[in-house]
Design an enzyme around this catalytic site. Sequence first.
Site, PDB file in Angstrom:
ATOM      1  N   VAL A 168     -60.275   0.320  22.652  1.00 19.90           N
ATOM      2  CA  VAL A 168     -59.274   0.632  23.652  1.00 19.90           C
ATOM      3  C   VAL A 168     -57.919   1.050  22.913  1.00 19.90           C
ATOM      4  CG1 VAL A 168     -58.370   0.107  25.973  1.00 19.90           C
ATOM      5  CG2 VAL A 168     -60.613  -0.726  25.263  1.00 19.90           C
ATOM      6  N   ASP A 169     -57.462   0.061  22.174  1.00 16.17           N
ATOM      7  CA  ASP A 169     -56.098   0.216  21.495  1.00 16.17           C
ATOM      8  C   ASP A 169     -56.006   1.658  20.615  1.00 16.17           C
ATOM      9  OD1 ASP A 169     -54.716  -2.136  22.100  1.00 16.17           O
ATOM     10  OD2 ASP A 169     -55.562  -3.223  20.721  1.00 16.17           O
ATOM     11  N   VAL A 170     -57.341   1.843  20.009  1.00 14.74           N
ATOM     12  CA  VAL A 170     -57.235   3.425  19.267  1.00 14.74           C
ATOM     13  C   VAL A 170     -57.271   4.143  20.225  1.00 14.74           C
ATOM     14  CG1 VAL A 170     -58.691   4.498  17.717  1.00 14.74           C
ATOM     15  CG2 VAL A 170     -58.592   2.056  17.151  1.00 14.74           C
TER      16      VAL A 170
END
Length: 416
Positions: A168-170
């Site tokens: 999700v961060d990426v």
Amino acid sequence: MTGLPLDGILVADFGRVLAAPYLTMLLADLGADVIKVEQPGTGDDTRTWGPPHAQGEATYFLSVNRNKRSLTLDLREPADHARAVELVRRADVLVENFRPGTMARHGLGPDRAQTLNPRLVYCSITGFGPGKGAELPGYDLLVQAVGGLMSVTGPAPGEPVKTGVALVDVLTGLHAAVGVLAALRERETTGRGQLVELNLLSTLLSGLVNQSAGYTLAGAVPGILGNRHPSIAPYEMFTAADRPLVVAVGNDRQFAALCRGVGAPELADDPRFATNSDRVAHVTVLARELTDRLERRTAAEWFAVLTPLGVPCGPVNDLAEAFDLADSLGLRPRAPLPGPDGRPLDLVANPIGLSRTPPRYQLPPPRLGEHTAELTAWLDTPHDRPPHGGSPYEQPPHDRPPHNPPPHDQDFEDRP
């Protein structure tokens, strides 16, 4: 030397951990001058996120911080705060991923920043947005759980698992890069910056694509299917004689080729498997039929047999095997840069291919505060930036910090 697409763009990077640093690394690879602002003594949290380590640094930090310079500033100290304000005044882009309100408490929120610098593109990344979710901590694992990703990921119903990377961060960093580039492009027309906002939860809901749309359009709440697909079959992992094998059939032609390849052409004529919808409806019995045949040979043998027939398949590789595959295909997946002790660091290459202005790898990930002296001297030097009035099409000249990198195979040009 040919310039890079983002040459002349100065980024004030107040981000840490993953989403924001991934965004700013992408911009830096494409030529932006990224100044990473860190807390003295501690710096980015990921500097301590190890093992593993390489040359004394956590590989987590190294993975997303190349092509940047580290400036340590304590925003509670008046002199450092004044330098931060001056950096914002000179920057083209500001990136931050603190909890909502943190930058505003330091007098660097979007309203104040764009008063200081009307051309500033201000990118703010949060976990759950600036409203009712402002107090919720935005960690990737938490968002995977509450955002539904874990509900469709796992070996079996009732056994949710996270993905093997902070996906999700990426995804948020990638979407943020698109937003920043769009805002910079719009600035060329209007002469003004704008606020770019992203949050992890909204990014995940968008990134769940067909699963999310199945719910919003048809009310379907998907569950865990293991390695199967909710809408395609056979599209899953099977057991070969020696190791797992993935078969990813996307149409009837590929299915017929698979049946011929495994020595069971009659399966393609079976009415239970005649169409993709039929195969999805009878996926369990189809899997038994295929497993009975695939278990007779190794994954490598099946790869050699099925690939020429146009059947998408392959073994489940570990990372070493995955890099070997990329190397064998000539994809050049590594980006070597000199490390702190002079030995090369094999970082992972930027996947964006540009025919005339490809990404360059100019600076290794910085040691904490490595560039503070030269950057504070630059910020402490008076500089009268031209006013932002006049034609919105005029591009004011940008003062740039000194740039004196170590020698490298891909020497980069000093900024004006």
